[in-house]
Design an enzyme around this catalytic site. Structure first.
Site, mmCIF file in Angstrom:
data_model
loop_
_atom_site.group_PDB
_atom_site.id
_atom_site.type_symbol
_atom_site.label_atom_id
_atom_site.label_comp_id
_atom_site.label_asym_id
_atom_site.label_seq_id
_atom_site.Cartn_x
_atom_site.Cartn_y
_atom_site.Cartn_z
ATOM 1 N N ASN A 120 99.738 82.010 55.558
ATOM 2 C CA ASN A 120 98.288 81.996 55.738
ATOM 3 C C ASN A 120 97.917 80.786 56.604
ATOM 4 O OD1 ASN A 120 95.491 81.390 55.396
ATOM 5 N ND2 ASN A 120 95.446 82.592 53.507
ATOM 6 N N GLU A 154 105.086 69.343 52.239
ATOM 7 C CA GLU A 154 105.507 67.953 52.348
ATOM 8 C C GLU A 154 105.884 67.496 53.744
ATOM 9 O OE1 GLU A 154 107.565 66.968 48.225
ATOM 10 O OE2 GLU A 154 107.476 69.108 48.636
ATOM 11 N N GLY A 195 107.367 76.157 46.138
ATOM 12 C CA GLY A 195 106.590 77.131 45.381
ATOM 13 C C GLY A 195 106.562 78.500 46.017
#
Lengths: 695, 337
Positions: A584, A658, A505
């Protein structure tokens, strides 16, 4: 090679932009979508594993007050496409697995819908079913390819010859269990069909509004302009909402049966064990051959796993073995049994998660056989280039992760069979890996609006942090304060975005946002006017095919096993990862720890116990299907090393969703072995498997 | 879920009358088990009678030095009561080993022992179950039996098609402690009041697996008495489970030890909390050495019947329960100054 964005907002541990709304309960999830006068759906499920529906008696159900419609295989609308058998809900009386949808009740309240669903009487002609996975089945077959487009089999050199002549060889069989995704938010949809406008709106809990829409359009024969999917928040997906499942088609079908009336459908926890995908059990036959110094001469994995008879999903379990360690002779194969079982699908790190279990335990067994420190054994087999593609690594810091982790964990002083009161103590290690991916399609628009930069992209935030980190990336690309940037996601009214899957993403959407931001600056300079707007595509971003991009990591576990009862507690887990640049630290840490937690849950507890007599998961609720709890573990720590990778993308990110789940279970098994001397090769590690080996 | 009538009568006598008058009526207290079963369709009553506020919520001292637990006292309250954790630590430990804080705040003294036996097939209305639908057979035999019984079952492997077959276990931790403490149960029913030794409250499946206890329809627990224990008595509860909290016992042990006497109750092994009477008899008066305890447990478990099934069945419970008893008694005797 790409010059990476100069990090200003990137790297800051900003709080989640959606955090307050979630904590206060004002963030709206799919089922809660405020709509006028909703009706409620409750599915009817097959109670046989194979056969056909001969009759559906809805008399008693329809007589209940508040029942609006009941759809069955005999009267439901005919779908435009039934090519995907999982989506072909109520299109045929044939039953391919227990729990398959055979009807739906739509009623004024969820209670009446459920009561009426219970009152629907379905008659079957039952056939013998076959749902037992075994390595010696005579009908195993090689799929054309395995998930994510990987080759089914690979081979190089001569593994058999190396096994026969090597100084040391081990040959072992490992297995992982069947696992069911259980995100806190169940699979849920609110759907509205406007018959006049021929327009379908789905408020759906999904990992990708655009892929969701594409599937629905295909099944119902609708144009993209006729469907809107909205999903601002997702209460967890872990892959199970990456592709829509039958429940979404059923909700859309129910809405179309009741034009103008919004309908709501949420799967119950029990229903999720039939309809929302799962990870196949895997049987992994491992072969390792090495010289006395621990240099691998051969590495091979032969995988047997299952799919459903009606739809193929081939988990790519053997794939990480293809690239993890150096060895001149290599082999990997995948064979499937097509059974009368529900349809398997994505579950966090398909392939890498189960595929880093067998091999990483086998490496521990080899280290033991050789008398070599398992950390050192891995270091000795570090490949210079990707053994599979022969491409250089974009960056590979497995050795640094292993060394850093060993240092911090106190690996050098690890206990060997130490007893501390009633507890046996041991440490274990395993490697982690996940490929760095970027999807081919995603578009972002960027507009200057009321003095702020507003980007729009149909991305998804599964609780991962996309709402927060996409503005960080965009702000740095624009060279503005992150407070001046808003990124809107989760709606097909925004430009097309790829699924939140494959840890891709951030890599994908971030690349599109950077392209848009740079185009915006090129076009409008530093002082844009209100309404100035551009769009950017990920396919315009720099792409590198010359390197093998992967994230790596090392996980360390301390296990304590009760000498009397075999109960297992894990006081410490440490993961050290090389995942490129971290956008982040707050949300990244949450992702990595979340992955490790899921990995330890897989190690100790998770197990969809298959009852082959009836063809279903026997423990199909969260009281019986155990997920790990805080009390099982002391401290879980996730760290990352500084890693500069100029090949992956302009952010230098590798994806972190993941990798945390890969290798954890092997590290736990290896630690339990160090504590007890008992080697458990079949997950989960439970006390009954340890008892025979305890003092 | 099937709709039902709901009543909140003014007193115990009225509650008993209402339930007794409707063959398909149930009492509701904390609801932590019943509400699950209502939702699953396992329980399908016509009438639910709320007794939550009708019985005493007090914990009171008895003249003989024992303690009376009002039926409406919650598991949390009993576990937190100083008299309980000082005099009956086995009970406090058992309560705190059960469920979660939220559930313990709802579950009551009267309701906890009356939760149904647990079995995934009992809870799944799509599978046959003699307990849920008498005469349909037992789906657990040969299936997923990890949490199922090894004691109190027929000597040979049970016949899954026989109407009396049931290999479910009673899941209450509290009940195992109460069995070891020789608690007494006060009830009121259509036939009046009576007192039942706790060890006789629950029953083996016998020829009617649908019944978990000896209580008659409409009979309500009003209080449970804990008899006094001799000075110097030690007690403990040890629960072994697949995860460290929020899980039912694979096996559990409640042990009460005083000078020369030992009482042992086992959980997770039978249709009822299992008093290990044979082991107690063998150990009575003698030293609780590891050897003696293992020998006593061998005798207790001589009739144990491991159940085969998926994932290797439940034979592991036999060594596990013996080891857990030994560890629990070792802990109690080693603690002594």
């Amino acid at each position: 090679m790409t010059d990476l964005l100069e990090p200003r907002a990137i790297g800051q541990a900003l709080v989640r932009r959606d955090g307050e709304a979630k904590v206060r309960g004002t963030a709206t999830y799919a089922y809660e979508t405020p709509v006028e006068d909703p009706a409620y759906c409750h599915p009817v499920q097959a109670t046989i594993a194979r056969g056909r529906v001969t009759a559906v008696d809805t008399t008693a159900a329809a007589a209940l007050d508040g029942v609006l419609r009941i759809l069955t295989p005999f009267d439901a609308e005919r779908l435009a496409s039934t090519e995907d058998a999982e989506y072909a809900v109520l299109q045929s009386p044939e039953i391919a697995f227990r729990g398959q949808l055979v009807g739906v009740v739509i009623a004024e309240t969820s209670e009446v819908a459920r009561q009426a669903a219970d009152a629907v009487v379905v008659t079957y002609a039952e056939q013998e079913h076959d749902s037992t996975l075994a390595v010696d089945r005579d009908d195993l077959y090689a799929p054309e390819q395995v998930n994510a487009g990987h080759e089914t089999d690979t081979a190089e050199g001569d593994v058999a010859a190396a096994m026969a002549t090597a100084e040391v060889s081990i040959e072992r069989t490992y297995s992982t269990a069947m696992y069911h995704n259980n995100p806190l938010e169940p699979h849920a949809t609110t759907a509205l069909w406007d018959a006049d406008a021929q327009f379908l709106t789905l408020w759906d809990s999904t990992q990708g509004v655009h892929p969701d829409r594409a599937a629905v359009c295909e099944v119902f024969g609708l144009d993209q302009e006729q469907v809107r999917v909205v999903c601002p928040y997702v209460g967890g997906g872990f892959g199970s909402k990456g592709r829509p499942h039958a429940n979404v088609m059923l909700a859309a079908m129910a809405a179309r049966a009741l034009p103008g009336r919004p309908v709501k459908l949420a799967l119950t926890r029990q229903q999720m064990f039939f309809l929302a995908g799962y990870r196949t059990p895997t049987i992994q036959q491992l072969q390792l051959a090495a010289d006395r110094r621990g240099r691998l001469q051969a590495i091979a994995i032969d995988v047997v796993e299952q799919t459903s008879r009606i739809k193929e999903f081939a988990e790519q379990t053997g794939v990480p073995t293809r690239m993890m360690y150096a060895a001149p002779n290599r082999r990997s194969t995948h064979r499937l049994a097509a059974l009368d079982v529900p349809v398997p699908s994505w579950f966090r790190a398909p392939g890498e998660c189960p595929g880093m279990f067998g091999p990483e335990v086998a490496m521990d067994e080899l280290a033991e056989e050789l008398g070599i420190d398992p950390v050192e054994l891995r270091i000795r087999n570090e490949p210079e280039v990707d053994p599979e593609t022969k491409k250089p690594w974009s960056s590979r810091n497995l050795v640094r992760c292993l060394r850093e982790g060993a240092e911090r964990f106190g690996w050098a002083d690890r206990p060997r069979g130490r007893r501390d009161g009633d507890w046996l103590v041991g440490y274990g290690v395993a490697s982690s890996v996940y490929p760095t991916m970027r999807q081919a399609t995603s578009t972002a628009t960027l507009r200057f609006e009321d003095g702020r930069y507003v980007a729009e992209i149909g991305a998804a935030d599964l609780g991962t942090g996309a709402w927060t980190i996409l503005p960080q990336i965009t702000a740095d690309a624009l060279d503005v304060d992150v407070a001046d940037v808003e990124v809107r996601i989760g709606d097909t009214r925004y430009p097309t975005a790829s699924v939140a899957g494959g840890s891709s993403g951030t890599n994908t959407w971030g690349s599109a946002l950077v392209v848009a931001a740079r185009a915006f600056r090129d076009k409008f300079g530093g002082s844009p006017a209100d309404g100035d707007e551009v769009s950017g595509d990920v396919d315009q971003a720099a792409k590198d095919d010359a390197h093998a991009p992967y994230a790596f990591g090392a996980q360390f576990v301390e296990a304590r096993v009760h000498a009397d009862t075999g109960e297992i507690r894990l006081p410490r887990l440490l993961g050290v990862f090389g995942v490129g640049r971290v956008v982040n630290p707050r949300t990244a840490r949450s992702q990595l720890i979340g992955g490790m937690t899921m990995g330890l849950s897989m190690a100790l507890h998770e197990n969809s116990v298959w009852d082959p007599r009836i063809g279903q998961v026997a423990n199909h609720d969260l009281a019986e299907y155990h997920i790990t709890v805080n009390a099982d573990v002391g401290e879980i720590e996730a760290l990352w090393i500084d890693e500069h990778d100029p090949y992956v993308n302009v952010m230098g990110t590798k994806g972190i969703g993941e990798i945390g789940i890969t290798g954890t279970a092997a590290a736990v098994v290896n630690a339990v072995h160090a504590a007890t001397g008992v080697r458990v090769r079949d997950l989960p590690v439970t006390l009954d498997k340890l008892l025979p080996g305890l003092p | 879920m099937k709709p039902f009538a709901f009543a909140r009568p003014g007193d115990v006598a009225e509650a008993v009358r209402e339930v007794a008058a409707e063959p398909n009526a149930v009492f509701l207290a904390g609801g932590t088990n019943l509400v699950d079963h209502l939702r699953l369709g396992v329980a399908r009553p016509e009438l639910v009678v709320d007794v939550r506020t009708l019985t005493s919520r007090e914990i009171t001292d008895l003249d003989d030095g024992g303690l009376r637990l009002g039926a409406a006292s919650t598991n949390s309250e009993v576990a937190a009561d100083r008299r309980v954790w000082e005099r009956y630590p086995v009970l406090a430990q058992a309560l705190l080993a059960g469920a979660t804080g939220q559930l313990r705040n709802m579950a009551t003294t009267g309701g906890n022992p009356l939760q149904r036996t647990r079995c995934p097939y009992f809870q799944d209305v799509t599978t046959p179950c003699n307990k849920r639908e008498p005469g349909t057979g037992c789906s657990a035999v040969g299936g997923y039996v990890r949490y199922h019984a090894i004691l109190g079952t027929p000597g040979a492997l049970p016949d899954p098609t026989a109407p009396e077959t049931c290999i479910a276990t009673h899941p209450s931790d509290m009940a195992v402690a109460l069995a070891a403490l020789d608690a007494r149960v006060h009830t009121i029913g259509p036939a009046g009041v009576r007192t039942i030794p706790f060890v006789d409250l629950h029953r083996l499946p016998g020829d009617d697996p649908s019944r978990d206890t000896v209580l008659e329809h409409g009979e309500l627990i009003t209080a449970i008495d804990l008899p006094p224990l001799p000075e110097g008595t030690r007690s403990a509860y040890r629960k072994v489970r697949d995860r460290a909290s929020y899980a039912f016992a694979l096996v559990s042990v409640a042990a009460v030890v005083d000078d020369g006497d030992v009482r042992i109750a086992l959980g997770g092994v039978a249709h009822k909390p299992w008093r290990a009477s044979r082991a107690e008899e063998i150990l009575r008066g003698g030293p609780l050495t590891e050897h003696a305890v293992r020998a006593a447990m061998d005798a207790e478990l001589a009739a144990a019947q491991p159940q085969p099934g998926v994932e290797s069945g439940n034979g592991f419970k036999i060594p596990l329960v013996a080891r857990t008893v030994a560890a629990t008694l070792r802990g109690l005797t080693e603690e002594q100054p």
